[in-house]
Write a protein that holds these residues in place. Structure first.
Motif, PDB file in Angstrom:
ATOM      1  N   PHE B 128      -5.538 -29.141 -20.728  1.00  0.00           N
ATOM      2  CA  PHE B 128      -6.108 -28.915 -19.394  1.00  0.00           C
ATOM      3  C   PHE B 128      -7.171 -27.822 -19.438  1.00  0.00           C
ATOM      4  O   PHE B 128      -8.245 -27.949 -18.862  1.00  0.00           O
ATOM      5  CB  PHE B 128      -5.023 -28.498 -18.396  1.00  0.00           C
ATOM      6  CG  PHE B 128      -4.430 -29.648 -17.657  1.00  0.00           C
ATOM      7  CD1 PHE B 128      -5.205 -30.431 -16.808  1.00  0.00           C
ATOM      8  CD2 PHE B 128      -3.082 -29.955 -17.781  1.00  0.00           C
ATOM      9  CE1 PHE B 128      -4.655 -31.493 -16.119  1.00  0.00           C
ATOM     10  CE2 PHE B 128      -2.530 -31.023 -17.095  1.00  0.00           C
ATOM     11  CZ  PHE B 128      -3.315 -31.790 -16.271  1.00  0.00           C
ATOM     12  N   LEU B 129      -6.852 -26.761 -20.155  1.00  0.00           N
ATOM     13  CA  LEU B 129      -7.781 -25.620 -20.241  1.00  0.00           C
ATOM     14  C   LEU B 129      -9.157 -26.049 -20.754  1.00  0.00           C
ATOM     15  O   LEU B 129     -10.171 -25.512 -20.343  1.00  0.00           O
ATOM     16  CB  LEU B 129      -7.210 -24.557 -21.189  1.00  0.00           C
ATOM     17  CG  LEU B 129      -6.320 -23.494 -20.580  1.00  0.00           C
ATOM     18  CD1 LEU B 129      -5.901 -22.502 -21.646  1.00  0.00           C
ATOM     19  CD2 LEU B 129      -7.057 -22.761 -19.462  1.00  0.00           C
ATOM     20  N   ILE B 130      -9.151 -27.021 -21.661  1.00  0.00           N
ATOM     21  CA  ILE B 130     -10.426 -27.479 -22.223  1.00  0.00           C
ATOM     22  C   ILE B 130     -11.233 -28.261 -21.186  1.00  0.00           C
ATOM     23  O   ILE B 130     -12.459 -28.221 -21.182  1.00  0.00           O
ATOM     24  CB  ILE B 130     -10.169 -28.357 -23.476  1.00  0.00           C
ATOM     25  CG1 ILE B 130      -9.473 -27.554 -24.562  1.00  0.00           C
ATOM     26  CG2 ILE B 130     -11.465 -28.959 -24.024  1.00  0.00           C
ATOM     27  CD1 ILE B 130     -10.291 -26.412 -25.134  1.00  0.00           C
ATOM     28  N   VAL B 191     -13.061 -32.556 -28.610  1.00  0.00           N
ATOM     29  CA  VAL B 191     -11.776 -31.875 -28.799  1.00  0.00           C
ATOM     30  C   VAL B 191     -10.593 -32.807 -28.517  1.00  0.00           C
ATOM     31  O   VAL B 191      -9.657 -32.884 -29.318  1.00  0.00           O
ATOM     32  CB  VAL B 191     -11.689 -30.621 -27.892  1.00  0.00           C
ATOM     33  CG1 VAL B 191     -10.322 -29.973 -28.014  1.00  0.00           C
ATOM     34  CG2 VAL B 191     -12.788 -29.636 -28.253  1.00  0.00           C
ATOM     35  N   LEU B 192     -10.636 -33.530 -27.403  1.00  0.00           N
ATOM     36  CA  LEU B 192      -9.450 -34.271 -26.977  1.00  0.00           C
ATOM     37  C   LEU B 192      -9.038 -35.416 -27.911  1.00  0.00           C
ATOM     38  O   LEU B 192      -7.855 -35.522 -28.250  1.00  0.00           O
ATOM     39  CB  LEU B 192      -9.612 -34.756 -25.522  1.00  0.00           C
ATOM     40  CG  LEU B 192      -8.985 -33.807 -24.495  1.00  0.00           C
ATOM     41  CD1 LEU B 192      -9.502 -32.398 -24.618  1.00  0.00           C
ATOM     42  CD2 LEU B 192      -9.177 -34.320 -23.086  1.00  0.00           C
TER      43      LEU B 192
ATOM     44  N   LEU C 156     -11.194 -44.608 -26.331  1.00  0.00           N
ATOM     45  CA  LEU C 156     -11.355 -44.066 -27.684  1.00  0.00           C
ATOM     46  C   LEU C 156     -10.244 -43.084 -28.088  1.00  0.00           C
ATOM     47  O   LEU C 156      -9.686 -43.227 -29.171  1.00  0.00           O
ATOM     48  CB  LEU C 156     -12.755 -43.466 -27.853  1.00  0.00           C
ATOM     49  CG  LEU C 156     -13.840 -44.535 -28.068  1.00  0.00           C
ATOM     50  CD1 LEU C 156     -15.231 -43.956 -27.907  1.00  0.00           C
ATOM     51  CD2 LEU C 156     -13.702 -45.192 -29.434  1.00  0.00           C
ATOM     52  N   PRO C 157      -9.886 -42.090 -27.249  1.00  0.00           N
ATOM     53  CA  PRO C 157      -8.780 -41.224 -27.667  1.00  0.00           C
ATOM     54  C   PRO C 157      -7.453 -41.973 -27.769  1.00  0.00           C
ATOM     55  O   PRO C 157      -6.647 -41.698 -28.667  1.00  0.00           O
ATOM     56  CB  PRO C 157      -8.698 -40.160 -26.557  1.00  0.00           C
ATOM     57  CG  PRO C 157      -9.854 -40.373 -25.678  1.00  0.00           C
ATOM     58  CD  PRO C 157     -10.487 -41.678 -25.992  1.00  0.00           C
ATOM     59  N   ILE C 197      -3.007 -38.937 -22.061  1.00  0.00           N
ATOM     60  CA  ILE C 197      -3.426 -37.789 -21.241  1.00  0.00           C
ATOM     61  C   ILE C 197      -4.873 -37.410 -21.556  1.00  0.00           C
ATOM     62  O   ILE C 197      -5.687 -37.183 -20.658  1.00  0.00           O
ATOM     63  CB  ILE C 197      -2.490 -36.575 -21.482  1.00  0.00           C
ATOM     64  CG1 ILE C 197      -1.111 -36.873 -20.887  1.00  0.00           C
ATOM     65  CG2 ILE C 197      -3.067 -35.312 -20.861  1.00  0.00           C
ATOM     66  CD1 ILE C 197      -0.072 -35.836 -21.240  1.00  0.00           C
ATOM     67  N   SER C 198      -5.202 -37.388 -22.849  1.00  0.00           N
ATOM     68  CA  SER C 198      -6.581 -37.064 -23.232  1.00  0.00           C
ATOM     69  C   SER C 198      -7.557 -38.060 -22.635  1.00  0.00           C
ATOM     70  O   SER C 198      -8.592 -37.690 -22.079  1.00  0.00           O
ATOM     71  CB  SER C 198      -6.725 -37.071 -24.758  1.00  0.00           C
ATOM     72  OG  SER C 198      -5.933 -36.064 -25.326  1.00  0.00           O
ATOM     73  N   GLY C 199      -7.223 -39.347 -22.759  1.00  0.00           N
ATOM     74  CA  GLY C 199      -8.096 -40.387 -22.216  1.00  0.00           C
ATOM     75  C   GLY C 199      -8.261 -40.253 -20.719  1.00  0.00           C
ATOM     76  O   GLY C 199      -9.375 -40.336 -20.187  1.00  0.00           O
ATOM     77  N   PHE C 200      -7.148 -39.990 -20.030  1.00  0.00           N
ATOM     78  CA  PHE C 200      -7.204 -39.854 -18.583  1.00  0.00           C
ATOM     79  C   PHE C 200      -8.092 -38.681 -18.179  1.00  0.00           C
ATOM     80  O   PHE C 200      -8.938 -38.794 -17.293  1.00  0.00           O
ATOM     81  CB  PHE C 200      -5.787 -39.670 -18.021  1.00  0.00           C
ATOM     82  CG  PHE C 200      -5.756 -39.400 -16.541  1.00  0.00           C
ATOM     83  CD1 PHE C 200      -5.745 -40.449 -15.633  1.00  0.00           C
ATOM     84  CD2 PHE C 200      -5.758 -38.102 -16.059  1.00  0.00           C
ATOM     85  CE1 PHE C 200      -5.740 -40.218 -14.280  1.00  0.00           C
ATOM     86  CE2 PHE C 200      -5.761 -37.850 -14.697  1.00  0.00           C
ATOM     87  CZ  PHE C 200      -5.747 -38.911 -13.814  1.00  0.00           C
ATOM     88  N   LEU C 201      -7.905 -37.554 -18.859  1.00  0.00           N
ATOM     89  CA  LEU C 201      -8.679 -36.362 -18.478  1.00  0.00           C
ATOM     90  C   LEU C 201     -10.167 -36.559 -18.734  1.00  0.00           C
ATOM     91  O   LEU C 201     -11.001 -36.135 -17.925  1.00  0.00           O
ATOM     92  CB  LEU C 201      -8.166 -35.135 -19.238  1.00  0.00           C
ATOM     93  CG  LEU C 201      -6.844 -34.574 -18.722  1.00  0.00           C
ATOM     94  CD1 LEU C 201      -6.372 -33.442 -19.627  1.00  0.00           C
ATOM     95  CD2 LEU C 201      -6.993 -34.063 -17.293  1.00  0.00           C
ATOM     96  N   LEU C 202     -10.502 -37.217 -19.848  1.00  0.00           N
ATOM     97  CA  LEU C 202     -11.921 -37.466 -20.115  1.00  0.00           C
ATOM     98  C   LEU C 202     -12.502 -38.391 -19.060  1.00  0.00           C
ATOM     99  O   LEU C 202     -13.595 -38.146 -18.527  1.00  0.00           O
ATOM    100  CB  LEU C 202     -12.114 -38.058 -21.512  1.00  0.00           C
ATOM    101  CG  LEU C 202     -11.873 -37.107 -22.686  1.00  0.00           C
ATOM    102  CD1 LEU C 202     -12.235 -37.777 -24.003  1.00  0.00           C
ATOM    103  CD2 LEU C 202     -12.670 -35.820 -22.530  1.00  0.00           C
TER     104      LEU C 202
END
Lengths: 345, 309, 269
Positions: B128-130, B191-192, C156-157, C197-202
């Motif tokens: 989240f921080l990123i 990063v992710l 992609l993630p 989670i990574s994919g969702f946040l991106l």
């Protein structure tokens, strides 16, 4: 094929669509964002019972592209700049306002009643106007700034510290003024000279910035920059020691206009909206908020004192004439595009 | 090609073979209708005649591609020579995007690795921080970035104040600023995906390597990197490809003195020119180029996999 | 033993680089936050501390517009990212967990297509397309366009993560008489979570930040924060944007804190 596509699309997006109901009491305005105070919109609705639905764009060209990509028939009025009125009219996007349809048409000040871009005001009414020139940071350069040489052949103090607008129309028009050649010239020698002049002028430029033309002056990133009159005034209010120049070679005038679009779904309401904007009291409220000029008679006594005294709105004695940006014909525009690409390649 | 290669695991990964059409259907349908169809339309547009001030006339023409590849002088009536202008703009964009991707990798990989080695319940917080900074609009972030980098901005003040440098370094309106703008626009996209890969990494592999007296850096290069390659590749694609067409942040920081591919194409649709077929043609050249790059890359990866497998 | 293990995991300098990364990401936000407290009309010139722009955000004459824009941006980003992540997860499962198939390269090309096409092209093309099939532009068209271009950012993630998970896990589950659906939801999906989670946040931040496409497909009566910010060309950017940005940051940090506290209390239960 089209029907098949339509039905498959409809299945895919079931429930995702929210269509705007075509209520009777509305006018759909395609406008710049934050270019009309909410109080004025509310006043219009209170007086007429007509709701104002607003869509916004960020440049004349974006609006044109959007309308040509199928936006016609969904908007009633939009607010193009001078040259864009002419283009839109020539593209057949504008409806004609018949004699007597606008009760307040007589309020348009004589200066703007018959402009070159819309003779006889057949399609448009004035919205706001001003000028485009350049401002110079007086802490950096204290010499004479009454010439476009400041931009195109800058003194040593300003070398490499100049920001120009990232807009072909403004830069080309200013360059033509600087060289004393007509805009959209068809003369080959003049066009070649224009190309060469811009190439060498670029050496003194730091950046092409429109979105933050004011910010770079306030922050000191640029010591001189092409800018609209209103933004120069704002830069001054924000503490930058800048002076707006009125070059003797001439400078650019701009005027935004409310136009009646062809196939307007609420034509009657659109005319009421235009009439409303032509009432001096409303035009004054608009100008007091935007800090630009009104094109309506009888506004002057209603304006803020500070606005009347703005240095940006009061040209110096030796100021050159103002010109509107011209919309070039197709073949000249092709050369202009090549020159612009050469400049930024 | 991320996602294009088979799992390197020992067992065949075909658990969901029968469900495949259903799993792919939403993506196909959505992208087919809302992306492929519009893109196909642009392909058609690139072969049509331009309408002055935007739009197209439905007559076949190769003028757009001609303009891209051949130079006919200022007035368009000289004998054609090869046009280097657009090739140069493309090359510049590729170079800037590649540099930005490398910068993002150098900063992003260690960060992703560090996050993946935090205690498990703290990891989501780090992720989240990123991304939190990206809740703020790009324009605002970039204007603030510009403020930081200015000749008399905090960074230069700090460096001069501590005596590290004597004169402020000019960063704004340089090539480096363009790269910085791209790097800053897409850092989390590096990063992710790497984090998601490293998080899965089995550290006993590193232990085994250490037992065999491999140094840490050898372990990183020979064991860890190959194992998390899908994440690194995904990150590089997510930074490099959007960077090619991006122009807002690089223009604001770099001064927009030279076209990037994105601003060149934007100008064709939103500028005075209004040359839609040319904008469409330039996009098709870009699209072809990226597709070829991805294809070459996929081939190489497949070959490498055959070699080791 | 434990020390040795930690030692193997940590690389000298990685922590320092992470700090540099955070510094790069957050330093500009410090500027945003500080300038949201500026008692001036300027976003670059400091004139003392004041809360006037926060007052403006909540009760200024234009506040309604900005609040609506922020709400639209936020809801569109949440919905678009959720739908795109779902589609991407399903697609990734097919691409990586269903053996080799002919259309795989083509499918990958299609999924990454929104990345490759310059935004303005997608914007104009999508607008022409929407108009030709008779869509009314509005919230719905923005949402559709956002879902479409968010898919590769989510995919992609997720795909990269799935490639790192050995298929033997699900096979073992199936050997123990779990159905495929159970193998997917009970085994694969939980292991996929960091990727998802990574994919969702991106996807979320891509949607939240989009201007060019939104500007073309939004239609009358709808603004998002980016269109409001970029559209302010006639009056310039005002510090109220800084205040809104800071408030958004506040909300995001609050959400992180809540999720952290919740996960902590779950652990101790």
């Amino acid at each position: 094929m089209k029907a098949l596509l339509r039905s498959s699309v409809a299945v895919l997006t079931l429930g995702a669509m929210t269509s705007v109901a075509a209520a009777d009491g509305q006018v759909v305005v395609y406008h710049w964002f934050e270019y009309i105070p909410q109080e004025l919109v509310d006043k219009f609705t209170a007086e007429t019972g007509i709701d104002v639905v607003m869509d916004t764009y960020d440049s004349n060209e974006a609006m044109l592209a959007s309308l040509k990509a199928g936006g016609m028939g969904t908007y009633d009025v939009s607010v193009p700049g001078d040259y864009m009125v002419k283009i839109m009219a020539s593209e057949g996007l504008l409806d004609t306002i018949a004699e007597g349809e606008l009760a307040n048409k007589g309020n348009i000040s004589a200066l703007w009643a018959d402009p070159s871009f819309d003779p006889g005001r057949q399609h448009s009414i004035p919205y706001q106007w001003g000028s485009t020139s350049f401002a110079v940071n007086r802490d950096v350069y204290s010499g004479d700034i009454s010439s476009t040489s400041i931009l195109f052949n800058p003194p040593a103090e300003l070398q490499g510290k100049i920001n120009v607008l990232d807009s072909q129309g403004e830069v080309m028009a200013m360059a033509a003024l600087h060289m004393g050649i007509p805009q959209c010239s068809t003369d080959r020698e003049q066009l070649k000279a224009l190309n060469d002049m811009l190439q060498s002028a670029k050496q003194g430029w730091a950046s092409f910035n429109s979105d933050t033309a004011k910010e770079v002056l306030v922050s000191g990133d640029a010591a001189a920059g092409m800018i609209y009159d209103g933004f120069s005034a704002k830069a001054r209010e924000e503490g930058a020691n800048v002076e707006y120049a009125f070059p003797k070679e001439g400078y650019i005038a701009w005027m935004d206009n409310v136009v009646l679009l062809k196939d307007a779904p609420n034509r009657e309401n659109a005319l009421k909206f235009m009439d409303f904007l032509l009432v001096p009291e409303n035009a004054a409220a608009l100008t007091n908020w935007t800090r630009y000029g009104a094109g309506v008679e009888g506004v002057a006594p209603l304006l803020d004192e500070a606005l009347r005294a703005l240095p940006e709105a009061n040209p110096t004695a030796d100021a050159g004439k103002t010109v509107f940006i011209e919309a070039c014909e197709q073949d000249v525009q092709a050369v202009y595009d090549t020159i612009w690409t050469n400049l930024k390649k | 090609m991320a996602g294009g290669t088979a799992s390197s695991g020992g067992t065949a990964a075909d658990t969901y073979k029968n469900a495949r059409p259903w799993l792919l259907l939403p993506a196909w349908a959505f992208l087919g209708v809302f992306v492929l169809a519009p893109v196909f339309m642009m392909l058609v547009y690139s072969f049509l005649t331009k309408e002055f001030r935007g739009g197209v006339i439905w007559e076949f023409s190769t003028a757009a591609y001609d303009q891209f590849f051949f130079n006919r002088g200022l007035f368009g009536d000289e004998p054609p020579t090869i046009e280097w202008t657009y090739i140069a703009i493309f090359w510049r964009s590729i170079w800037q995007a590649a540099t930005a991707t490398l910068m993002a990798l150098l900063i992003g990989f260690p960060t992703a690795y560090f996050i993946a080695t935090r205690p498990e319940k703290l990891r989501p917080m780090w992720v989240f921080l990123i991304t939190i900074p990206y809740w703020v609009n790009l324009l605002i972030r970039t204007v603030s970035m510009k403020f930081m980098l200015r000749d008399n901005g905090p960074i230069n003040d700090f460096l001069v104040g501590t005596g590290l440098i004597n004169e402020p370094i000019t960063i704004i309106n340089t090539n480096f600023a363009v790269q910085l703008g791209l790097f800053y626009s897409y850092l989390p996209f590096m990063v992710l995906p790497i984090y998601a890969s490293v998080e899965r990494y089995n550290f006993s592999l590193s232990e085994a390597a250490a037992d065999l007296y491999a140094s840490k850096w050898v372990t990183l290069r020979r064991i860890l990197l190959p194992a998390v390659k899908p994440g690194v590749v995904a990150g590089c694609i997510l930074v490099f490809v959007p960077s090619l067409g991006s122009f807002l942040a690089p223009d604001l920081l770099g001064g927009a003195k030279n076209f990037m591919i994105g601003s060149l194409i934007e100008e064709q649709f939103k500028g005075n020119a209004g040359n839609w077929p040319f904008g469409a043609a330039a996009s098709m050249v870009l699209l072809t180029m990226v597709l070829i790059l991805l294809l070459i890359f996929a081939r190489q990866q497949a070959r490498a996999q055959k070699g080791t497998g | 033993m434990r020390r040795a293990k930690l030692d193997i995991k940590s690389y000298p300098g990685f922590f320092a680089i992470t700090l540099v990364c955070l510094l790069i990401l957050y330093a500009p936000l410090l500027v945003v936050t500080v300038y949201s407290l500026n008692d001036s009309n300027s976003i670059t010139n400091w004139e003392g501390v004041s809360l006037r722009w926060y007052v403006d955000v909540f009760s200024g004459p234009e506040s309604q517009k900005f609040k609506a824009a922020a709400w639209n941006s936020f809801t569109i980003a949440i919905i678009a990212a959720t739908v795109a992540t779902t589609i991407a997860t399903l697609a990734a499962t097919a691409m990586i967990r269903s053996g080799a198939f002919k259309l795989r390269s083509l499918s990958f090309g299609l999924i990454s297509l929104p990345l490759m096409v310059p935004e303005i092209v997608l914007a104009v093309a999508t607008l022409i397309f929407f108009n030709s099939v008779g869509f009314t532009r509005g919230y719905g068209t923005i949402l559709i366009a956002h879902i479409a271009f968010c898919i590769p950012f989510a995919y992609l993630p997720i795909a990269a993560r799935m490639q790192g998970i050995d298929a033997s896990y699900e096979q073992a589950a199936q050997d123990l008489y779990a159905t495929k659906r159970q193998a997917f939801t009970r085994i694969l999906l939980p292991m996929m979570m960091p990727g998802v989670i990574s994919g969702f946040l991106l996807a979320f931040i891509v949607s939240l930040d989009d201007f060019i496409i939104t500007n073309f497909v939004k239609g009358a009566g709808i603004e998002t924060l980016p269109t409001a910010i970029f559209g302010s060309v006639k009056q310039g950017i005002k510090p109220n944007i800084m205040a809104i940005s800071t408030l958004l940051l506040g909300v995001s940090i609050l959400l992180v804190t809540i999720s952290y506290v919740v996960s902590k209390s779950e652990k101790t239960k």
